[in-house]
Design a protein around this motif. Structure first.
Motif, PDB file in Angstrom:
ATOM      1  N   ARG A 110       0.873  -1.179   0.000  1.00 13.24           N
ATOM      2  CA  ARG A 110       0.000   0.000   0.000  1.00 13.24           C
ATOM      3  C   ARG A 110       0.906   1.224   0.000  1.00 13.24           C
ATOM      4  NH1 ARG A 110      -3.645  -2.745   4.397  1.00 13.24           N
ATOM      5  NH2 ARG A 110      -5.047  -3.876   3.035  1.00 13.24           N
ATOM      6  N   LEU A 111       1.139   1.761  -1.175  1.00 14.80           N
ATOM      7  CA  LEU A 111       2.052   2.882  -1.325  1.00 14.80           C
ATOM      8  C   LEU A 111       1.292   4.186  -1.510  1.00 14.80           C
ATOM      9  CD1 LEU A 111       4.542   1.223  -3.835  1.00 14.80           C
ATOM     10  CD2 LEU A 111       4.843   1.494  -1.389  1.00 14.80           C
ATOM     11  N   THR A 112       1.851   5.238  -0.921  1.00 17.93           N
ATOM     12  CA  THR A 112       1.288   6.566  -1.142  1.00 17.93           C
ATOM     13  C   THR A 112       1.760   7.059  -2.503  1.00 17.93           C
ATOM     14  OG1 THR A 112       3.173   7.749  -0.221  1.00 17.93           O
ATOM     15  CG2 THR A 112       1.444   7.043   1.343  1.00 17.93           C
ATOM     16  N   PRO A 113       1.087   8.052  -3.073  1.00 12.28           N
ATOM     17  CA  PRO A 113       1.561   8.617  -4.345  1.00 12.28           C
ATOM     18  C   PRO A 113       3.009   9.109  -4.267  1.00 12.28           C
ATOM     19  CG  PRO A 113      -0.679   9.336  -3.932  1.00 12.28           C
ATOM     20  CD  PRO A 113      -0.224   8.613  -2.687  1.00 12.28           C
ATOM     21  N   ASN A 114       3.398   9.685  -3.148  1.00 14.34           N
ATOM     22  CA  ASN A 114       4.785  10.141  -2.991  1.00 14.34           C
ATOM     23  C   ASN A 114       5.768   8.976  -2.993  1.00 14.34           C
ATOM     24  OD1 ASN A 114       4.326  12.887  -2.999  1.00 14.34           O
ATOM     25  ND2 ASN A 114       4.231  13.053  -0.767  1.00 14.34           N
ATOM     26  N   GLU A 115       5.392   7.863  -2.352  1.00 18.79           N
ATOM     27  CA  GLU A 115       6.256   6.678  -2.344  1.00 18.79           C
ATOM     28  C   GLU A 115       6.399   6.111  -3.752  1.00 18.79           C
ATOM     29  OE1 GLU A 115       5.519   4.964   2.163  1.00 18.79           O
ATOM     30  OE2 GLU A 115       4.028   4.550   0.611  1.00 18.79           O
ATOM     31  N   VAL A 116       5.309   6.086  -4.516  1.00 20.67           N
ATOM     32  CA  VAL A 116       5.354   5.608  -5.896  1.00 20.67           C
ATOM     33  C   VAL A 116       6.285   6.500  -6.715  1.00 20.67           C
ATOM     34  CG1 VAL A 116       4.008   5.301  -8.021  1.00 20.67           C
ATOM     35  CG2 VAL A 116       3.085   4.512  -5.825  1.00 20.67           C
ATOM     36  N   LYS A 117       6.151   7.798  -6.551  1.00 26.39           N
ATOM     37  CA  LYS A 117       6.999   8.752  -7.273  1.00 26.39           C
ATOM     38  C   LYS A 117       8.483   8.530  -6.939  1.00 26.39           C
ATOM     39  CE  LYS A 117       7.633  13.729  -7.904  1.00 26.39           C
ATOM     40  NZ  LYS A 117       7.164  15.072  -7.503  1.00 26.39           N
ATOM     41  N   GLU A 118       8.772   8.341  -5.661  1.00 25.18           N
ATOM     42  CA  GLU A 118      10.157   8.116  -5.230  1.00 25.18           C
ATOM     43  C   GLU A 118      10.703   6.799  -5.788  1.00 25.18           C
ATOM     44  OE1 GLU A 118      12.720   7.744  -1.095  1.00 25.18           O
ATOM     45  OE2 GLU A 118      10.773   8.765  -1.058  1.00 25.18           O
ATOM     46  N   LEU A 119       9.879   5.750  -5.777  1.00 24.77           N
ATOM     47  CA  LEU A 119      10.309   4.465  -6.330  1.00 24.77           C
ATOM     48  C   LEU A 119      10.561   4.556  -7.832  1.00 24.77           C
ATOM     49  CD1 LEU A 119       8.085   1.965  -4.349  1.00 24.77           C
ATOM     50  CD2 LEU A 119      10.569   2.127  -4.285  1.00 24.77           C
ATOM     51  N   LYS A 120       9.687   5.260  -8.546  1.00 23.67           N
ATOM     52  CA  LYS A 120       9.894   5.451  -9.986  1.00 23.67           C
ATOM     53  C   LYS A 120      11.211   6.167 -10.241  1.00 23.67           C
ATOM     54  CE  LYS A 120       5.119   5.548 -11.659  1.00 23.67           C
ATOM     55  NZ  LYS A 120       4.053   6.379 -12.257  1.00 23.67           N
ATOM     56  N   LYS A 121      11.483   7.168  -9.429  1.00 20.16           N
ATOM     57  CA  LYS A 121      12.739   7.923  -9.572  1.00 20.16           C
ATOM     58  C   LYS A 121      13.947   7.003  -9.337  1.00 20.16           C
ATOM     59  CE  LYS A 121      15.178  11.907  -7.650  1.00 20.16           C
ATOM     60  NZ  LYS A 121      15.130  12.952  -6.615  1.00 20.16           N
ATOM     61  N   LEU A 122      13.884   6.175  -8.305  1.00 29.48           N
ATOM     62  CA  LEU A 122      14.974   5.239  -8.010  1.00 29.48           C
ATOM     63  C   LEU A 122      15.166   4.226  -9.142  1.00 29.48           C
ATOM     64  CD1 LEU A 122      14.332   4.560  -4.224  1.00 29.48           C
ATOM     65  CD2 LEU A 122      16.320   5.705  -5.206  1.00 29.48           C
ATOM     66  N   LEU A 123      14.055   3.706  -9.669  1.00 27.16           N
ATOM     67  CA  LEU A 123      14.147   2.745 -10.776  1.00 27.16           C
ATOM     68  C   LEU A 123      14.737   3.410 -12.015  1.00 27.16           C
ATOM     69  CD1 LEU A 123      10.813   0.793 -10.304  1.00 27.16           C
ATOM     70  CD2 LEU A 123      13.132  -0.099 -10.006  1.00 27.16           C
ATOM     71  N   ASP A 124      14.310   4.638 -12.305  1.00 30.50           N
ATOM     72  CA  ASP A 124      14.866   5.353 -13.444  1.00 30.50           C
ATOM     73  C   ASP A 124      16.365   5.589 -13.267  1.00 30.50           C
ATOM     74  OD1 ASP A 124      12.450   5.432 -14.757  1.00 30.50           O
ATOM     75  OD2 ASP A 124      11.965   7.487 -14.160  1.00 30.50           O
ATOM     76  N   GLN A 125      16.783   5.946 -12.065  1.00 35.10           N
ATOM     77  CA  GLN A 125      18.196   6.164 -11.786  1.00 35.10           C
ATOM     78  C   GLN A 125      18.995   4.866 -11.943  1.00 35.10           C
ATOM     79  OE1 GLN A 125      18.180   7.812  -7.833  1.00 35.10           O
ATOM     80  NE2 GLN A 125      17.797   9.900  -8.548  1.00 35.10           N
TER      81      GLN A 125
END
Length: 132
Positions: A110-125
């Motif tokens: 159960r991820l918050t929108p901010n957590e999803v955004k941070e995970l996407k950023k980490l995956l992109d990096q």
């Protein structure tokens, strides 16, 4: 203080002791037992046994100056133990493959929108993409 060592294999119970010492150290065995009593219900002798095991594994170091109570401090950083536990879990449960772990996590967490955004950023990096 000695340099930190590589993470040893520690049990769930030993992990609780390490958490208490990562939170605050150096501490006596009695202080660690008091810190864990409410959460675990363990007797002081149980905590002393776990501390002894952790010292034998090299996860804790002891300051036992004459005339003073023994004080214990982590000999390994929490981050090193988390990394070792994560790698062990990934290997045991997902045969070392990150994708099935990430798929499971994405479907069940159960991820918050901010957590999803941070995970996407980490995956992109991690793949070399530059996203905003």
């Amino acid at each position: 203080m000695k340099p930190f060592m590589e993470a040893p294999n520690i049990s769930d119970s030993e992990w609780s002791v390490m958490e208490a010492l990562w939170d605050s150290s150096p501490r006596s065995a009695s202080d660690v037992a008091k810190a864990l009593k409410k959460k675990t219900g363990w007797a002081e002798n149980t905590v002393r046994t776990l501390i002894t095991r952790l010292v034998e594994k090299g996860a804790l170091q002891v300051n036992d100056e004459a005339g003073s109570p023994k004080l214990y401090s982590p000999a390994v950083k929490r981050e090193a133990c988390v990394k070792a536990e994560s790698e062990s879990f990934l290997e045991r449960i997902f045969q070392g493959a990150a994708k099935p772990l990430l798929v499971h996590f994405a479907r069940n967490a159960r991820l918050t929108p901010n957590e999803v955004k941070e995970l996407k950023k980490l995956l992109d990096q991690s793949t070399g993409k530059n996203s905003k």
